[in-house]
Design an enzyme around this catalytic site. Structure first.
Site, short mmCIF file in Angstrom:
data_model
loop_
_atom_site.label_atom_id
_atom_site.label_comp_id
_atom_site.label_asym_id
_atom_site.label_seq_id
_atom_site.Cartn_x
_atom_site.Cartn_y
_atom_site.Cartn_z
N PRO A 128 1.31 -1.32 0.18
CA PRO A 128 -0.18 -0.04 -0.12
C PRO A 128 0.69 0.98 0.39
CG PRO A 128 -0.96 -1.57 1.71
CD PRO A 128 0.62 -1.81 1.32
N SER A 132 5.84 3.08 -6.99
CA SER A 132 7.44 2.76 -7.66
C SER A 132 8.40 2.80 -6.90
CB SER A 132 6.69 4.33 -8.34
OG SER A 132 5.38 3.99 -8.71
N GLY A 242 9.08 -8.45 -17.82
CA GLY A 242 7.90 -8.51 -17.67
C GLY A 242 7.73 -7.24 -18.49
N ARG A 268 -17.58 3.83 -42.98
CA ARG A 268 -18.68 5.36 -42.71
C ARG A 268 -18.95 6.57 -43.44
NH1 ARG A 268 -23.06 6.66 -39.08
NH2 ARG A 268 -22.88 8.53 -38.63
N GLN A 336 -12.40 8.27 -31.24
CA GLN A 336 -12.48 9.66 -32.17
C GLN A 336 -13.26 9.27 -33.62
OE1 GLN A 336 -12.30 12.53 -30.34
NE2 GLN A 336 -13.12 13.44 -31.80
N GLY A 339 -16.76 8.06 -33.38
CA GLY A 339 -17.38 8.91 -32.94
C GLY A 339 -18.23 8.54 -32.06
N GLU A 363 3.74 -2.44 -13.65
CA GLU A 363 5.54 -2.90 -14.14
C GLU A 363 5.94 -2.01 -14.71
OE1 GLU A 363 5.48 -6.65 -16.54
OE2 GLU A 363 3.97 -7.12 -15.58
N THR A 365 5.77 2.85 -13.81
CA THR A 365 4.80 3.80 -14.80
C THR A 365 5.36 4.48 -16.08
OG1 THR A 365 5.91 5.42 -13.26
CG2 THR A 365 3.43 4.40 -12.73
#
Ligand code: CAA
Length: 380
Positions: A128, A132, A242, A268, A336, A339, A363, A365
């Site tokens: 907890p 990092s 990893g 579209r 985007q 839409g 794994e 940041t």
């Protein structure tokens, strides 16, 4: 660097692709919705060798190289990023850690069931108060004769709710530093071990994550990986592998969002034309294609270095950083392009958008990857 894939690498990629299409695609949307752990398909992944892809055949593994692993991880993650992270944790954090740092006895006891898919593994570093700043751990192990007695709490453990064996990092002195840490294999069926509630996550919802609690949890000294005091360096060197796995997962998510966007741009129409004929959409597609290709090259480069037995810490961080930022860029643009459709749970780009987010967090940041890269460049 030569990226002509061998017959075996292509075979592994095709096997993962076919499995993902046949077994995972039909359930991917539903397990995202319910957050159910996909026991059946994970078992089948184990039977196919995907959970022990890079482990040695001497211990039930498939014996594949890291390039094959990147190709297979991309195919699985393209269809379902939850299956991707389950596969990545088992291969690169758990199996690899035990194979690299474990004794012969530990490989027989733990790696063989893990690599053959009969057991599920997890890797537990975070607490907890320490994400990092991973060396700042407080879960403590005290030696008592031929045992260690462990007390404390670990958090954000991927596959923690379902794992049989957990490669866990503990300290022998909570006031000390990284030289006081060690790695042990926790067996989930011993007394003193409890799992917390499953975390309700934004994305990769079918992968299970929880806290782990240790109260006078006792394991034999023979469950220790390597030496007392070596834990932090093991944790870091395991994470190097990893990070190639998470880069491949990010690549898979990005590729899925890109392919959906290309198809939608072709079909579209707006203002009497397909939206792909507008430069605004064309440039988004171009940026997606460019970044995905660059991320793939970085990821394969890290894998090739690993396969050659060279140090690949910086390359893995570059691959993970660039591929995860690419996954977030591409999935954002995919929403985007689509839409309103992209904002609907009826279309998978909404899931890709949520799944991509974690790749910049776990794994290490993006900020931690920049630290690793800049330290390699500048020293310190
Ligand atoms: N390989 C081997 N050894 C390494 C190493 C590596 N990649 N990186 C560092 N080390 C060694 C250093 O050489 C140093 O050794 P010495 O004491 O002999 O000099 C020692 O480890 C300590 O290194 P640092 O001084 O660099 O340690 P630091 O406290 O400054 O931390 C850090 C470095 C890069 C920030 C590291 O803490 C880190 O990577 N943090 C992120 C943690 C992380 O990625 N957590 C992920 C949790 S797992 C997860 O997310 C799984 C999941 O859910 C899917």
């Amino acid at each position: 660097m030569d990226f002509e894939f061998s017959d075996e690498q292509r075979m592994v990629r095709d096997l993962a692709r076919d499995f993902a299409a046949g077994e995972i695609a039909p359930i991917a949307a539903a397990i995202d919705e319910t957050g159910e752990f996909p026991y059946d398909s994970v078992k089948k992944m184990g039977e196919l060798g995907l959970l022990g892809l890079t482990a040695s055949p001497d211990y039930g593994g498939f014996g594949g190289d890291m390039v094959s692993y990147v190709l297979a991880m991309e195919e699985i993650s393209k269809v379902c990023a939850s299956h991707g992270v389950i596969m990545s944790v088992q291969n690169s954090l758990v199996n690899y850690g035990i194979e690299k740092f474990g004794s012969e006895d530990q490989k027989q006891r733990f790696l063989t069931p893990l690599a053959s898919g009969q057991a599920i593994g997890a890797y537990s570093l975070t607490e907890p108060q320490s994400g990092s700043d991973a060396a700042n751990m407080k879960t403590v192990a005290v030696r008592d004769g031929d045992d260690y007695v462990i007390n404390g709490r670990k958090s954000w453990v991927t596959s923690g709710p379902v794992a049989d064996y957990i490669v866990t990092f503990v300290t022998m002195n909570p006031q000390g530093d990284h030289r006081d840490t060690m790695a042990v294999v926790v067996e989930a069926d011993r007394p003193g071990f409890e799992r917390g509630k499953k975390e309700p996550k934004l994305g990769i919802r079918a992968s299970a994550t929880c806290e782990l609690y240790f109260e006078d949890y006792r394991i034999p000294v023979t469950n220790r990986l390597g030496d007392e005091g070596g834990g932090f360096k093991f944790a870091m060197s395991i994470l190097d592998k990893g990070r190639i796995g998470i880069a491949s997962q990010a690549l898979g998510i990005a590729q899925a969002a890109y392919e959906a966007s290309v198809a939608y741009a072709r079909e579209r129409t707006a203002f009497g034309k397909t939206i792909g004929s507008f430069q605004a959409i064309q440039f988004m597609i171009a940026d997606m294609a460019l970044k995905i290709e660059a991320a793939r090259l970085l990821t394969l480069r890290a894998a090739v270095k690993a396969d050659r037995g060279e140090r690949f810490t910086t390359e893995a961080s570059m691959a993970k950083l660039y591929a995860s930022e690419t996954a977030n860029f591409v999935t954002d643009k995919a929403v985007q392009v689509h839409g309103g459709m992209g904002y609907s749970k009826e279309h998978p780009v909404e899931r890709y958008f949520r799944d991509a987010r974690i790749t910049e967090i776990y794994e290490g940041t993006s900020e931690i990857q920049r630290m690793v890269i800049s330290r390699a460049v500048l020293g310190g």
